[in-house]
Design a protein around this motif. Sequence first.
Motif, PDB file in Angstrom:
ATOM      1  N   CYS A  80      28.608   3.376 -52.744  1.00 58.69           N
ATOM      2  CA  CYS A  80      28.588   4.684 -53.415  1.00 58.69           C
ATOM      3  C   CYS A  80      29.926   4.953 -54.092  1.00 58.69           C
ATOM      4  O   CYS A  80      30.970   4.516 -53.601  1.00 58.69           O
ATOM      5  CB  CYS A  80      28.377   5.813 -52.402  1.00 58.69           C
ATOM      6  N   ILE A 124      22.270   6.426 -40.134  1.00 61.62           N
ATOM      7  CA  ILE A 124      21.851   5.991 -41.475  1.00 61.62           C
ATOM      8  C   ILE A 124      22.380   7.017 -42.486  1.00 61.62           C
ATOM      9  O   ILE A 124      22.245   8.223 -42.289  1.00 61.62           O
ATOM     10  CB  ILE A 124      20.306   5.890 -41.563  1.00 61.62           C
ATOM     11  N   GLY A 125      23.036   6.527 -43.510  1.00 60.72           N
ATOM     12  CA  GLY A 125      23.604   7.416 -44.532  1.00 60.72           C
ATOM     13  C   GLY A 125      25.077   7.733 -44.295  1.00 60.72           C
ATOM     14  O   GLY A 125      25.759   8.236 -45.190  1.00 60.72           O
ATOM     15  N   GLU A 126      25.557   7.431 -43.081  1.00 61.00           N
ATOM     16  CA  GLU A 126      26.970   7.709 -42.761  1.00 61.00           C
ATOM     17  C   GLU A 126      27.850   6.583 -43.336  1.00 61.00           C
ATOM     18  O   GLU A 126      27.396   5.426 -43.446  1.00 61.00           O
ATOM     19  CB  GLU A 126      27.101   7.728 -41.227  1.00 61.00           C
ATOM     20  N   VAL A 127      29.108   6.916 -43.660  1.00 60.49           N
ATOM     21  CA  VAL A 127      30.047   5.877 -44.101  1.00 60.49           C
ATOM     22  C   VAL A 127      30.214   4.884 -42.942  1.00 60.49           C
ATOM     23  O   VAL A 127      30.356   5.286 -41.785  1.00 60.49           O
ATOM     24  CB  VAL A 127      31.417   6.493 -44.465  1.00 60.49           C
ATOM     25  N   ASP A 177      21.785  -3.929 -46.109  1.00 61.56           N
ATOM     26  CA  ASP A 177      21.911  -2.937 -45.021  1.00 61.56           C
ATOM     27  C   ASP A 177      22.887  -1.811 -45.395  1.00 61.56           C
ATOM     28  O   ASP A 177      23.050  -0.861 -44.630  1.00 61.56           O
ATOM     29  CB  ASP A 177      22.402  -3.610 -43.729  1.00 61.56           C
ATOM     30  N   TYR A 210      31.115   2.259 -48.554  1.00 62.98           N
ATOM     31  CA  TYR A 210      29.823   1.719 -48.110  1.00 62.98           C
ATOM     32  C   TYR A 210      29.243   2.632 -47.047  1.00 62.98           C
ATOM     33  O   TYR A 210      29.903   2.926 -46.047  1.00 62.98           O
ATOM     34  CB  TYR A 210      30.004   0.319 -47.504  1.00 62.98           C
ATOM     35  N   ARG A 211      27.998   3.080 -47.283  1.00 64.97           N
ATOM     36  CA  ARG A 211      27.265   3.841 -46.273  1.00 64.97           C
ATOM     37  C   ARG A 211      26.228   2.927 -45.640  1.00 64.97           C
ATOM     38  O   ARG A 211      25.736   1.996 -46.291  1.00 64.97           O
ATOM     39  CB  ARG A 211      26.569   5.046 -46.912  1.00 64.97           C
ATOM     40  N   ALA A 268      22.752   1.811 -44.757  1.00 67.19           N
ATOM     41  CA  ALA A 268      21.456   2.116 -45.382  1.00 67.19           C
ATOM     42  C   ALA A 268      20.290   1.722 -44.482  1.00 67.19           C
ATOM     43  O   ALA A 268      19.217   2.306 -44.567  1.00 67.19           O
ATOM     44  CB  ALA A 268      21.349   1.383 -46.714  1.00 67.19           C
ATOM     45  N   GLN A 301      35.897   2.278 -46.896  1.00 69.31           N
ATOM     46  CA  GLN A 301      36.057   3.074 -48.111  1.00 69.31           C
ATOM     47  C   GLN A 301      37.513   3.015 -48.585  1.00 69.31           C
ATOM     48  O   GLN A 301      38.393   2.556 -47.863  1.00 69.31           O
ATOM     49  CB  GLN A 301      35.660   4.524 -47.832  1.00 69.31           C
ATOM     50  N   GLU A 343      24.713   0.818 -48.559  1.00 72.71           N
ATOM     51  CA  GLU A 343      24.616   1.392 -49.897  1.00 72.71           C
ATOM     52  C   GLU A 343      26.041   1.592 -50.405  1.00 72.71           C
ATOM     53  O   GLU A 343      26.874   2.206 -49.713  1.00 72.71           O
ATOM     54  CB  GLU A 343      23.885   2.739 -49.834  1.00 72.71           C
ATOM     55  N   GLU A 358      32.066   8.298 -55.156  1.00 72.14           N
ATOM     56  CA  GLU A 358      32.043   9.751 -54.967  1.00 72.14           C
ATOM     57  C   GLU A 358      33.446  10.312 -55.189  1.00 72.14           C
ATOM     58  O   GLU A 358      34.437   9.623 -54.944  1.00 72.14           O
ATOM     59  CB  GLU A 358      31.584  10.077 -53.526  1.00 72.14           C
TER      60      GLU A 358
END
Length: 335
Positions: free
Chosen positions: A26, A67-70, A22, A8-9, A11, A100, A24, A28
């Motif tokens: 992902c 924002i965008g960070e794990v 809140d 989860y990042r 968002a 994660q 995202e 990967e």
Amino acid sequence: MGLHNRRYRLAARPAGMPARSDFEFCEEAVRELRDGEVLVKVLYISLDPAMRGWMSDARSYIAPVAIGEVMRAGGAGRVVASRNDAIAAGDHVVGMFGVQEYAIAGASRMQRVDPSLAPLTTYLAALGMPGMTAYFGLLDVGRPVPGNTVVVSAAAGAVGSIVGQIAKIKGCRAIGIAGGVAKCAYVTGELGFDACIDYKGEDVRAALRDRCPDGIDVYFDNVGGAILEAALARLAMHARIVICGAISQYNSGTMKGPSNYMSLLVHRASMTGMVVFDYAPRFGEAARDLAAWLKSGMLKSREDVVAGLDNFPEALAMLFTGENTGKLVLKVANA
Ligand SMILES: NC(=O)c1ccc[n+]([C@@H]2O[C@H](COP(=O)([O-])OP(=O)(O)OC[C@H]3O[C@@H](n4cnc5c(N)ncnc54)[C@H](OP(=O)(O)O)[C@@H]3O)[C@@H](O)[C@H]2O)c1
């Protein structure tokens, strides 16, 4: 390596209660390890009220998650590959592994633990950050002496449950404050507190007058708000208030402080903030005491385990609705 990571990042910065939107979710690929790095399969993620603060960009004791960070989180896991001599594949470790399935970090960012001595989840509870917080917050900042009346809020939770039990071990009267009859029964029954006030069903000010006839010597505050005001109204002379947290305010946008703080002057009392990370050089000292108390049965650690990484956003919210009893942990994979 061909491994897949689900994570989860962050968002968005939440308004009010943290929500699924809140984050995202992902999928990967796990990248190759570099020299000095360790790959950890995360088995349990620690869910902490502080995560709400880390999602906000208000100034704090630690930088916010970008924002965008794990999403930042503590966790416990098993090493699956290592290019560091200090840690070997198969070792169990705790660290800030994030929300994660797989984490990559240097060996200095994790600590080896022994699952044959205590369940892995206990290293996130009484033997982990909540235990350290309770130990140093109560003993160093609260400075209780035998016979003192120690009051703690969120008493059925990770930190509060340990605070009251240590207070009892140190010869104090322990009074909890918790939400609901069932939690209060757990606090006085299983945990052995002398009394517990149900703030959802009782008038806290009247209940504190009744349960603390000589006043409060140490108030360990996990919740802030109206309960902090009620405790301030019932202080004994030279009382110590430990400001550990203010969970009742975390989703409110504007944090409201107590209007009756002049009670500190009247009672020559103090109110002191504490951050557990300041005590890192002394964690070993606390771990020795906490482990001995656990082993002898004087201290109980309860972990409330929710299964499934997919359930992360809803599980995090449980801290703010009071659905957890004991340390809230998310189980990600089988050991
Ligand atoms: N300063 C530090 O270094 C440090 C370190 C760790 C934790 N903390 C703080 O310590 C506190 C407890 O953390 P924890 O990890 O032990 O969590 P926890 O107590 O296991 O869980 C949070 C509990 O807070 C209570 N709560 C939620 N909303 C509330 C409200 N509006 N009013 C009153 N109580 C409310 C709920 O219990 P009820 O059902 O009883 O309402 C919930 O179970 C938090 O404030 C946290 O930020 C600080």
